[in-house]
Design a protein around this motif. Structure first.
Motif, PDB file in Angstrom:
ATOM      1  N   LYS A   1     -33.390-106.223  70.828  1.00  0.00           N
ATOM      2  CA  LYS A   1     -33.461-106.668  69.438  1.00  0.00           C
ATOM      3  C   LYS A   1     -32.269-107.552  69.090  1.00  0.00           C
ATOM      4  N   GLU A   2     -32.516-108.473  68.196  1.00  0.00           N
ATOM      5  CA  GLU A   2     -31.438-109.317  67.698  1.00  0.00           C
ATOM      6  C   GLU A   2     -30.422-108.465  66.938  1.00  0.00           C
ATOM      7  N   GLY A   3     -29.146-108.716  67.148  1.00  0.00           N
ATOM      8  CA  GLY A   3     -28.096-107.945  66.506  1.00  0.00           C
ATOM      9  C   GLY A   3     -27.699-106.698  67.273  1.00  0.00           C
ATOM     10  N   GLN A   4     -28.415-106.388  68.333  1.00  0.00           N
ATOM     11  CA  GLN A   4     -28.151-105.184  69.114  1.00  0.00           C
ATOM     12  C   GLN A   4     -26.841-105.317  69.891  1.00  0.00           C
ATOM     13  N   ILE A   5     -26.088-104.220  69.943  1.00  0.00           N
ATOM     14  CA  ILE A   5     -24.867-104.159  70.738  1.00  0.00           C
ATOM     15  C   ILE A   5     -25.205-103.587  72.102  1.00  0.00           C
TER      16      ILE A   5
ATOM     17  N   ARG B   1     -22.934-122.583 105.727  1.00  0.00           N
ATOM     18  CA  ARG B   1     -23.967-123.606 105.570  1.00  0.00           C
ATOM     19  C   ARG B   1     -23.910-124.502 106.792  1.00  0.00           C
ATOM     20  N   GLY B   2     -24.823-124.283 107.737  1.00  0.00           N
ATOM     21  CA  GLY B   2     -24.770-125.020 108.986  1.00  0.00           C
ATOM     22  C   GLY B   2     -23.493-124.691 109.740  1.00  0.00           C
ATOM     23  N   HIS B   3     -22.731-125.725 110.051  1.00  0.00           N
ATOM     24  CA  HIS B   3     -21.467-125.524 110.754  1.00  0.00           C
ATOM     25  C   HIS B   3     -20.298-125.348 109.796  1.00  0.00           C
ATOM     26  N   ARG B   4     -20.585-125.398 108.515  1.00  0.00           N
ATOM     27  CA  ARG B   4     -19.529-125.273 107.507  1.00  0.00           C
ATOM     28  C   ARG B   4     -19.400-123.828 107.050  1.00  0.00           C
ATOM     29  N   THR B   5     -18.163-123.429 106.826  1.00  0.00           N
ATOM     30  CA  THR B   5     -17.881-122.126 106.231  1.00  0.00           C
ATOM     31  C   THR B   5     -17.062-122.355 104.981  1.00  0.00           C
ATOM     32  N   ILE B   6     -17.590-121.931 103.848  1.00  0.00           N
ATOM     33  CA  ILE B   6     -16.890-122.108 102.588  1.00  0.00           C
ATOM     34  C   ILE B   6     -16.753-120.752 101.895  1.00  0.00           C
ATOM     35  N   ARG B   7     -15.857-120.717 100.942  1.00  0.00           N
ATOM     36  CA  ARG B   7     -15.672-119.507 100.150  1.00  0.00           C
ATOM     37  C   ARG B   7     -16.022-119.793  98.701  1.00  0.00           C
ATOM     38  N   LEU B   8     -16.776-118.888  98.113  1.00  0.00           N
ATOM     39  CA  LEU B   8     -17.175-119.021  96.720  1.00  0.00           C
ATOM     40  C   LEU B   8     -16.385-118.040  95.859  1.00  0.00           C
ATOM     41  N   SER B   9     -16.025-118.493  94.678  1.00  0.00           N
ATOM     42  CA  SER B   9     -15.358-117.601  93.731  1.00  0.00           C
ATOM     43  C   SER B   9     -16.397-116.677  93.107  1.00  0.00           C
ATOM     44  N   ARG B  10     -16.188-115.380  93.254  1.00  0.00           N
ATOM     45  CA  ARG B  10     -17.113-114.382  92.697  1.00  0.00           C
ATOM     46  C   ARG B  10     -16.346-113.476  91.750  1.00  0.00           C
ATOM     47  N   VAL B  11     -16.804-113.405  90.511  1.00  0.00           N
ATOM     48  CA  VAL B  11     -16.111-112.652  89.462  1.00  0.00           C
ATOM     49  C   VAL B  11     -17.112-111.715  88.789  1.00  0.00           C
ATOM     50  N   THR B  12     -16.732-110.463  88.632  1.00  0.00           N
ATOM     51  CA  THR B  12     -17.589-109.497  87.936  1.00  0.00           C
ATOM     52  C   THR B  12     -16.959-109.113  86.611  1.00  0.00           C
ATOM     53  N   TYR B  13     -17.747-109.259  85.547  1.00  0.00           N
ATOM     54  CA  TYR B  13     -17.324-108.970  84.187  1.00  0.00           C
ATOM     55  C   TYR B  13     -18.042-107.720  83.678  1.00  0.00           C
ATOM     56  N   GLU B  14     -17.362-106.952  82.854  1.00  0.00           N
ATOM     57  CA  GLU B  14     -17.989-105.845  82.135  1.00  0.00           C
ATOM     58  C   GLU B  14     -17.444-105.821  80.711  1.00  0.00           C
ATOM     59  N   GLY B  15     -18.304-105.480  79.754  1.00  0.00           N
ATOM     60  CA  GLY B  15     -17.845-105.398  78.377  1.00  0.00           C
ATOM     61  C   GLY B  15     -18.990-105.192  77.408  1.00  0.00           C
ATOM     62  N   LEU B  16     -18.743-105.560  76.163  1.00  0.00           N
ATOM     63  CA  LEU B  16     -19.727-105.389  75.099  1.00  0.00           C
ATOM     64  C   LEU B  16     -20.128-106.742  74.531  1.00  0.00           C
ATOM     65  N   LEU B  17     -21.420-106.881  74.229  1.00  0.00           N
ATOM     66  CA  LEU B  17     -21.923-108.102  73.606  1.00  0.00           C
ATOM     67  C   LEU B  17     -22.847-107.754  72.449  1.00  0.00           C
ATOM     68  N   ARG B  18     -23.072-108.752  71.619  1.00  0.00           N
ATOM     69  CA  ARG B  18     -24.033-108.633  70.515  1.00  0.00           C
ATOM     70  C   ARG B  18     -25.094-109.710  70.705  1.00  0.00           C
ATOM     71  N   VAL B  19     -26.358-109.335  70.632  1.00  0.00           N
ATOM     72  CA  VAL B  19     -27.448-110.293  70.788  1.00  0.00           C
ATOM     73  C   VAL B  19     -27.543-111.135  69.517  1.00  0.00           C
ATOM     74  N   ASP B  20     -27.385-112.460  69.664  1.00  0.00           N
ATOM     75  CA  ASP B  20     -27.433-113.363  68.515  1.00  0.00           C
ATOM     76  C   ASP B  20     -28.767-114.095  68.405  1.00  0.00           C
ATOM     77  N   ASP B  21     -29.240-114.631  69.508  1.00  0.00           N
ATOM     78  CA  ASP B  21     -30.499-115.382  69.539  1.00  0.00           C
ATOM     79  C   ASP B  21     -31.398-114.684  70.560  1.00  0.00           C
ATOM     80  N   LEU B  22     -32.389-113.965  70.077  1.00  0.00           N
ATOM     81  CA  LEU B  22     -33.175-113.077  70.924  1.00  0.00           C
ATOM     82  C   LEU B  22     -33.879-113.825  72.057  1.00  0.00           C
ATOM     83  N   ASP B  23     -34.573-114.908  71.730  1.00  0.00           N
ATOM     84  CA  ASP B  23     -35.325-115.621  72.758  1.00  0.00           C
ATOM     85  C   ASP B  23     -34.403-116.210  73.815  1.00  0.00           C
TER      86      ASP B  23
END
Length: 222
Positions: free
Chosen positions: A93-97, A173-195
């Motif tokens: 629902k919109e406004g939901q925490i 990727r093929g013969h290439r080896t790369i490193r990707l930045s991976r970040v995990t977030y946790e917290g609280l949000l409020r739904v503003d625009d439902l769709d």
């Protein structure tokens, strides 16, 4: 939509010896949808690795239900499961925490003189990575809940979320080896625009979605 999960059998090195880079996990996820492979129809599958209470899980969000035998290929026996995600989406629902968890690849574009395409580079500091999410929230259909904190002289509001994990996993990727930045977030949000928010949950956030980034999951609070 379907949300699926399997506990990765990290104590069985013989079983999981191939899972040494993000591309191997991507292949694992793709093999979980043999009908799509047979029909030459590849749909987007959002996924991420979660580490909770000493266990490691593969979490997958998909338009079609996966084959649980294939999904369990590297998993602890009988831990692969799936359920329809649509009933949950219908209850948002919109406004939901909500309490959220997101694994993402926070990046920004740098213009390159003489080139039409900018260079995409990762954010590397905690402040940059926090700002990356806070700045995108409104366009993604939500606001990060802010908490008033009392200082010595006055009070200010800060975004109520944390970065709980940061690492640089390998992608081959093929013969290439790369490193990707991976970040995990946790917290609280409020739904503003439902769709818009529902689209965010279904389509993910940011780059490198094929390689375990972008999946946000939420749990209603209260």
């Amino acid at each position: 939509m379907y949300l699926s999960r399997v506990e990765i059998d990290i104590n069985n090195r013989q079983k999981t010896k191939e899972l040494t880079h993000l591309g191997a996990y991507h292949n694992w996820v793709e093999q979980g949808f043999p009908n799509e492979i047979a029909d030459h129809k590849r749909l987007r599958h959002l996924w991420r690795i979660d580490r909770l209470a000493g266990k490691t899980y593969l979490l997958v969000l998909s338009q079609e239900a996966p084959n649980l035998d294939q999904l369990g290929a590297y998993g602890v026996e009988k831990t692969a499961m799936t359920k329809s995600y649509d009933p949950f989406l219908d209850q948002v629902k919109e406004g939901q925490i909500m309490q959220f968890r997101l694994t993402a690849n926070p990046t920004h574009a740098i213009s390159q003189p003489g080139k039409n395409q900018p260079r995409i580079v990762p954010h590397v500091t905690v402040n940059q990575q926090r700002q990356w999410l806070a700045e995108r929230a409104a366009k993604l259909g939500f606001q990060v809940v802010k908490t008033a904190t009392a200082g010595l002289m006055d009070s200010e509001e800060i975004e109520n979320f944390d970065i709980v994990s940061r690492d640089w996993p390998i992608l081959k990727r093929g013969h290439r080896t790369i490193r990707l930045s991976r970040v995990t977030y946790e917290g609280l949000l409020r739904v503003d625009d439902l769709d818009t928010f529902k689209q965010t949950l279904m389509n993910g956030i940011g780059r490198e979605k094929a390689f375990g980034m972008g999946l946000m999951t939420v749990i209603p609070r209260g």
